[in-house]
Design an enzyme around this catalytic site. Sequence first.
Site, short mmCIF file in Angstrom:
data_model
loop_
_atom_site.label_atom_id
_atom_site.label_comp_id
_atom_site.label_asym_id
_atom_site.label_seq_id
_atom_site.Cartn_x
_atom_site.Cartn_y
_atom_site.Cartn_z
N VAL A 168 -4.14 15.09 -3.48
CA VAL A 168 -4.47 13.85 -3.55
C VAL A 168 -3.24 13.01 -3.13
O VAL A 168 -2.41 13.22 -3.94
CB VAL A 168 -5.20 13.44 -4.80
N PRO A 169 -3.02 12.46 -2.18
CA PRO A 169 -1.78 11.82 -1.67
C PRO A 169 -1.33 10.53 -2.37
O PRO A 169 -1.29 9.37 -1.76
CB PRO A 169 -1.79 11.57 -0.25
N CYS A 170 -1.08 10.46 -3.94
CA CYS A 170 -0.75 9.25 -4.61
C CYS A 170 0.60 8.76 -3.98
O CYS A 170 0.92 7.66 -4.43
CB CYS A 170 -0.63 9.40 -5.96
N HIS A 171 1.40 9.67 -3.29
CA HIS A 171 2.72 9.02 -2.95
C HIS A 171 2.21 8.22 -1.84
O HIS A 171 3.67 7.40 -1.29
CB HIS A 171 3.50 10.54 -2.09
#
Length: 269
Positions: A168-171
């Site tokens: 999950v690309p929270c970056h």
Amino acid sequence: MTTTLPLSDDALAASLRDLRSAAPASIGYGALVEAGLADRYATIPTELGAVFVAWNGRGVSWVTKAGERDDFELRFRVAVGREIQPAEALPNDLGQAITRRLAGDRRVRIPLDLRGRTPFEVAVWTKALEIPRGEVRPYGWIAAEIGKPKAVRAVGTALAHNPVPLVVPCHRVVRSDGMIGQYSMGGPDAKRRILAAEGLDTRWLEAEAARGNRYTGSDTTHIVCHTTCRDARRVTDRHRVHFPSLAAAASAGYRPCKHCRPVSLAGVA
């Protein structure tokens, strides 16, 4: 006569965790993993180095930088409340799916085990999955998209507690002032590194934010986008117009992009 309704899967798992006796020896560990009552983990390479990926029959449950196995296993047991054991590798299908996700394929399906998380947290993480590789959105965008426009700080907290970063690309979510912000997988420098690997020039991004260029428009289409939107990045220098706010863009006759769906961040902390 008292009738007892069947327990939900989550309630059953919680009840089993509360049992003081160990599972019968006749129940193999693999069966517990498949039922979501225990986990396995393996190491995979990423742009940030080796990471541990934990999973069970319900999906991926944890992603973190690889380190001492004993320390990781202890932290997992305390945080998640389940037993975990190492494996030689991820199941082939899951490993391939994660590799495709890290390469930018948002359509690939990766089941996630997010038991114990709040509906708000799950909504935040699910929305983050929509951000394309090499693009970013501010916390306020996620808050608005999930129907909680005033919950910007809560969005930041939820992203900081994302148990499955990279998957999950929270970056790809940055501060509302356009600066990079923190990152649970190694801080701002790690966040810059993974975004750079996705093709985003983070020095340019932060320079634009420092200059107050929050949105980009085209004077030919009169559409305004987030600065990293794929449409904004196709606009040539000759036709590129910068705006400090969506209100400024609207007053100049620009309409929001239907792809990146910018929202006004006026008053957002």
